[in-house]
Design a protein around this motif. Structure first.
Motif, PDB file in Angstrom:
ATOM      1  N   GLY A  73      12.606   2.235   4.837  1.00  0.00           N
ATOM      2  CA  GLY A  73      11.778   1.092   5.210  1.00  0.00           C
ATOM      3  C   GLY A  73      11.449   0.282   3.967  1.00  0.00           C
ATOM      4  O   GLY A  73      12.321  -0.071   3.182  1.00  0.00           O
ATOM      5  N   SER A  74      10.167  -0.003   3.761  1.00  0.00           N
ATOM      6  CA  SER A  74       9.727  -0.762   2.591  1.00  0.00           C
ATOM      7  C   SER A  74       9.542   0.117   1.356  1.00  0.00           C
ATOM      8  O   SER A  74       9.223  -0.388   0.282  1.00  0.00           O
ATOM      9  CB  SER A  74       8.405  -1.471   2.899  1.00  0.00           C
ATOM     10  N   LEU A  75       9.750   1.420   1.498  1.00  0.00           N
ATOM     11  CA  LEU A  75       9.551   2.366   0.410  1.00  0.00           C
ATOM     12  C   LEU A  75      10.860   2.595  -0.341  1.00  0.00           C
ATOM     13  O   LEU A  75      11.876   2.955   0.263  1.00  0.00           O
ATOM     14  CB  LEU A  75       9.031   3.689   0.977  1.00  0.00           C
ATOM     15  N   GLN A  76      10.842   2.395  -1.640  1.00  0.00           N
ATOM     16  CA  GLN A  76      11.991   2.668  -2.498  1.00  0.00           C
ATOM     17  C   GLN A  76      11.748   3.986  -3.227  1.00  0.00           C
ATOM     18  O   GLN A  76      10.705   4.167  -3.858  1.00  0.00           O
ATOM     19  CB  GLN A  76      12.186   1.549  -3.519  1.00  0.00           C
ATOM     20  N   VAL A  77      12.712   4.899  -3.140  1.00  0.00           N
ATOM     21  CA  VAL A  77      12.568   6.216  -3.756  1.00  0.00           C
ATOM     22  C   VAL A  77      13.659   6.390  -4.803  1.00  0.00           C
ATOM     23  O   VAL A  77      14.857   6.286  -4.495  1.00  0.00           O
ATOM     24  CB  VAL A  77      12.647   7.349  -2.718  1.00  0.00           C
ATOM     25  N   GLU A  78      13.236   6.658  -6.019  1.00  0.00           N
ATOM     26  CA  GLU A  78      14.131   6.827  -7.161  1.00  0.00           C
ATOM     27  C   GLU A  78      14.150   8.302  -7.554  1.00  0.00           C
ATOM     28  O   GLU A  78      13.095   8.922  -7.701  1.00  0.00           O
ATOM     29  CB  GLU A  78      13.615   5.975  -8.315  1.00  0.00           C
ATOM     30  N   SER A  79      15.318   8.873  -7.725  1.00  0.00           N
ATOM     31  CA  SER A  79      15.443  10.274  -8.131  1.00  0.00           C
ATOM     32  C   SER A  79      15.793  10.362  -9.615  1.00  0.00           C
ATOM     33  O   SER A  79      16.476   9.492 -10.149  1.00  0.00           O
ATOM     34  CB  SER A  79      16.532  10.981  -7.320  1.00  0.00           C
ATOM     35  N   PHE A  80      15.308  11.416 -10.256  1.00  0.00           N
ATOM     36  CA  PHE A  80      15.635  11.626 -11.667  1.00  0.00           C
ATOM     37  C   PHE A  80      15.690  13.127 -11.947  1.00  0.00           C
ATOM     38  O   PHE A  80      14.974  13.918 -11.334  1.00  0.00           O
ATOM     39  CB  PHE A  80      14.617  10.940 -12.593  1.00  0.00           C
ATOM     40  N   GLY A  98       6.378  -2.165  -3.223  1.00  0.00           N
ATOM     41  CA  GLY A  98       5.987  -3.386  -3.917  1.00  0.00           C
ATOM     42  C   GLY A  98       5.795  -3.093  -5.394  1.00  0.00           C
ATOM     43  O   GLY A  98       6.676  -2.556  -6.057  1.00  0.00           O
ATOM     44  N   LYS A  99       4.625  -3.395  -5.916  1.00  0.00           N
ATOM     45  CA  LYS A  99       4.327  -3.152  -7.329  1.00  0.00           C
ATOM     46  C   LYS A  99       3.667  -1.789  -7.568  1.00  0.00           C
ATOM     47  O   LYS A  99       3.358  -1.444  -8.705  1.00  0.00           O
ATOM     48  CB  LYS A  99       3.429  -4.260  -7.873  1.00  0.00           C
ATOM     49  N   LYS A 100       3.460  -1.025  -6.510  1.00  0.00           N
ATOM     50  CA  LYS A 100       2.811   0.282  -6.635  1.00  0.00           C
ATOM     51  C   LYS A 100       3.840   1.363  -6.952  1.00  0.00           C
ATOM     52  O   LYS A 100       4.960   1.333  -6.455  1.00  0.00           O
ATOM     53  CB  LYS A 100       2.066   0.643  -5.349  1.00  0.00           C
ATOM     54  N   LYS A 101       3.423   2.343  -7.767  1.00  0.00           N
ATOM     55  CA  LYS A 101       4.357   3.375  -8.226  1.00  0.00           C
ATOM     56  C   LYS A 101       3.644   4.718  -8.313  1.00  0.00           C
ATOM     57  O   LYS A 101       2.611   4.844  -8.965  1.00  0.00           O
ATOM     58  CB  LYS A 101       4.901   2.971  -9.600  1.00  0.00           C
ATOM     59  N   PHE A 102       4.215   5.723  -7.635  1.00  0.00           N
ATOM     60  CA  PHE A 102       3.693   7.094  -7.675  1.00  0.00           C
ATOM     61  C   PHE A 102       4.812   8.017  -8.126  1.00  0.00           C
ATOM     62  O   PHE A 102       5.920   7.971  -7.597  1.00  0.00           O
ATOM     63  CB  PHE A 102       3.193   7.521  -6.293  1.00  0.00           C
ATOM     64  N   VAL A 103       4.530   8.856  -9.118  1.00  0.00           N
ATOM     65  CA  VAL A 103       5.522   9.740  -9.732  1.00  0.00           C
ATOM     66  C   VAL A 103       5.178  11.192  -9.468  1.00  0.00           C
ATOM     67  O   VAL A 103       4.025  11.611  -9.625  1.00  0.00           O
ATOM     68  CB  VAL A 103       5.601   9.504 -11.254  1.00  0.00           C
ATOM     69  N   GLU A 124       0.826  -1.204   0.000  1.00  0.00           N
ATOM     70  CA  GLU A 124       0.000   0.000   0.000  1.00  0.00           C
ATOM     71  C   GLU A 124       0.864   1.259   0.000  1.00  0.00           C
ATOM     72  O   GLU A 124       1.815   1.386   0.764  1.00  0.00           O
ATOM     73  CB  GLU A 124      -0.930   0.008   1.205  1.00  0.00           C
ATOM     74  N   LEU A 125       0.493   2.183  -0.869  1.00  0.00           N
ATOM     75  CA  LEU A 125       1.188   3.459  -1.000  1.00  0.00           C
ATOM     76  C   LEU A 125       0.135   4.549  -0.989  1.00  0.00           C
ATOM     77  O   LEU A 125      -0.789   4.543  -1.801  1.00  0.00           O
ATOM     78  CB  LEU A 125       1.982   3.468  -2.306  1.00  0.00           C
ATOM     79  N   ARG A 126       0.248   5.485  -0.043  1.00  0.00           N
ATOM     80  CA  ARG A 126      -0.748   6.547   0.112  1.00  0.00           C
ATOM     81  C   ARG A 126      -0.083   7.903  -0.092  1.00  0.00           C
ATOM     82  O   ARG A 126       1.098   8.070   0.210  1.00  0.00           O
ATOM     83  CB  ARG A 126      -1.386   6.493   1.504  1.00  0.00           C
ATOM     84  N   PHE A 127      -0.875   8.853  -0.580  1.00  0.00           N
ATOM     85  CA  PHE A 127      -0.309  10.187  -0.783  1.00  0.00           C
ATOM     86  C   PHE A 127      -1.396  11.243  -0.695  1.00  0.00           C
ATOM     87  O   PHE A 127      -2.581  10.975  -0.898  1.00  0.00           O
ATOM     88  CB  PHE A 127       0.405  10.278  -2.141  1.00  0.00           C
ATOM     89  N   SER A 128      -0.950  12.449  -0.400  1.00  0.00           N
ATOM     90  CA  SER A 128      -1.784  13.649  -0.483  1.00  0.00           C
ATOM     91  C   SER A 128      -0.935  14.778  -1.032  1.00  0.00           C
ATOM     92  O   SER A 128       0.186  14.999  -0.550  1.00  0.00           O
ATOM     93  CB  SER A 128      -2.332  14.059   0.889  1.00  0.00           C
ATOM     94  N   ILE A 129      -1.443  15.467  -2.038  1.00  0.00           N
ATOM     95  CA  ILE A 129      -0.787  16.676  -2.525  1.00  0.00           C
ATOM     96  C   ILE A 129      -1.227  17.794  -1.578  1.00  0.00           C
ATOM     97  O   ILE A 129      -2.317  18.356  -1.716  1.00  0.00           O
ATOM     98  CB  ILE A 129      -1.174  17.004  -3.979  1.00  0.00           C
ATOM     99  N   LEU A 130      -0.408  18.085  -0.584  1.00  0.00           N
ATOM    100  CA  LEU A 130      -0.791  19.061   0.433  1.00  0.00           C
ATOM    101  C   LEU A 130      -0.947  20.453  -0.160  1.00  0.00           C
ATOM    102  O   LEU A 130      -1.844  21.219   0.234  1.00  0.00           O
ATOM    103  CB  LEU A 130       0.246  19.082   1.551  1.00  0.00           C
ATOM    104  N   ALA A 131      -0.057  20.812  -1.080  1.00  0.00           N
ATOM    105  CA  ALA A 131      -0.119  22.113  -1.753  1.00  0.00           C
ATOM    106  C   ALA A 131       0.659  22.002  -3.052  1.00  0.00           C
ATOM    107  O   ALA A 131       1.712  21.365  -3.109  1.00  0.00           O
ATOM    108  CB  ALA A 131       0.482  23.213  -0.877  1.00  0.00           C
ATOM    109  N   SER A 132       0.121  22.619  -4.107  1.00  0.00           N
ATOM    110  CA  SER A 132       0.832  22.621  -5.381  1.00  0.00           C
ATOM    111  C   SER A 132       0.468  23.884  -6.133  1.00  0.00           C
ATOM    112  O   SER A 132      -0.706  24.178  -6.341  1.00  0.00           O
ATOM    113  CB  SER A 132       0.456  21.387  -6.219  1.00  0.00           C
ATOM    114  N   ASN A 159       4.223   4.311 -16.900  1.00  0.00           N
ATOM    115  CA  ASN A 159       3.302   3.318 -16.335  1.00  0.00           C
ATOM    116  C   ASN A 159       3.236   3.338 -14.816  1.00  0.00           C
ATOM    117  O   ASN A 159       3.240   2.293 -14.168  1.00  0.00           O
ATOM    118  CB  ASN A 159       3.650   1.908 -16.823  1.00  0.00           C
ATOM    119  N   ALA A 160       3.144   4.535 -14.241  1.00  0.00           N
ATOM    120  CA  ALA A 160       2.895   4.641 -12.805  1.00  0.00           C
ATOM    121  C   ALA A 160       1.406   4.476 -12.529  1.00  0.00           C
ATOM    122  O   ALA A 160       0.557   4.728 -13.389  1.00  0.00           O
ATOM    123  CB  ALA A 160       3.369   5.991 -12.288  1.00  0.00           C
TER     124      ALA A 160
END
Length: 276
Positions: free
Chosen positions: A124-131, A148-153, A14-22, A171-172
């Motif tokens: 932890g279990s979260l992998q973060v890739e920078s580009f 896991g198999k979940k991806k957020f960009v 499970e991967l959760r997110f909120s765009i607090l401000a943009s 394919n996120a």
């Protein structure tokens, strides 16, 4: 060694997110798994960010790390205050650290960590890739979150989306994707020409139409949600951004409301926490 406790990894994807401000006036995004909470950018006052956390039922005390994309004020305004108040580890690349240190005040060396471009770090279990992206900052970069198999960009603050970037972000499950301006509004607007030229340039910001084209080339079978981010308060409107992106995608055979959904973001109002 930094004293903040590291949470135990979980098997959940499970991967959760909120765009607090943009937006042009400030940016902050919350990402969490069962065992990690990450804040990307602190582009509003410390008090405002604390309030935004409260609006989504979270607290800055939950945050395990702050990741910085680049040194512009709409991404680091509250960073120094929050770092000192909560003693949170901060991650940025070396050039960004050098560029932002005069603006954020003194930070305890135990909180300062380097996150190089085109690398992957585990939280932890979260992998973060920078580009890397193309923007007029020291060494701007954004992040891809894998659980896991979940991806957020997250991809904003770039003048264009290169084939290299598309390869990283394809394919996120969900995206925060820049849709900064309407070209006609910008050209006819009140900004001086040098500012308009900067925004329209290769190190500026992506327009609604160009965002739609780039999206059409990275959307995959997993993709369900795209949040339109970093809208200009002077040269765009939410309805116009959604319409322009939807029309561009439709021209490429991708129908909003069927294959994917588009969502607004706001510089003052957080999006509800969503789980992918």
């Amino acid at each position: 060694m930094f004293a903040k406790e590291v949470k135990t990894a979980s098997q959940t994807d499970e991967l959760r997110f909120s765009i607090l401000a943009s937006g042009s006036s400030g940016n902050a995004t919350l990402i969490e798994t069962a065992n990690q909470t990450i804040l990307v950018d602190c582009g509003l006052s410390g008090k405002k960010i604390e309030n935004l956390f409260g609006e989504v039922g979270r607290s800055m005390t939950d945050v395990d790390a702050i990741l910085v994309t680049h040194e512009h004020v709409d991404h680091i305004k509250g960073l120094g205050v929050l770092a000192r108040r909560y003693e949170v580890p901060i991650y940025a690349n070396a050039k960004t650290w050098a560029a932002m240190e005069p603006s954020i005040g003194e930070i305890n060396s135990a909180q300062k960590f380097q996150f190089d471009m085109e690398t992957v770090k585990s939280f932890g279990s979260l992998q973060v890739e920078s580009f890397g992206v193309s923007h007029d900052a020291a060494e701007p970069m954004f992040y891809i979150f894998h659980s896991g198999k979940k991806k957020f960009v997250m991809i904003t603050d770039t003048g264009y989306v290169s084939d290299r970037m598309k390869g990283h972000i394809a394919n996120a499950d969900a995206y925060l994707f820049e849709s900064n301006h309407d070209v006609g509004m910008l050209r006819m607007g009140r900004y001086p020409w040098n500012v308009k030229r900067r925004i329209l340039g290769d190190e500026g910001h992506v327009s609604n139409e160009d965002a739609g084209i780039a999206m059409s080339e990275v959307i995959g079978d997993a993709t369900k949600r795209i949040y339109l981010g970093h809208l200009s308060k002077d040269n765009n409107m939410k309805d116009l951004a959604r319409m322009s992106v939807s029309q561009t995608l439709a021209g490429e055979g991708i129908i909003v409301g069927e294959q994917i959904e588009l969502f607004d973001t706001d510089p003052e109002i957080p999006t509800p926490i969503f789980s992918i």
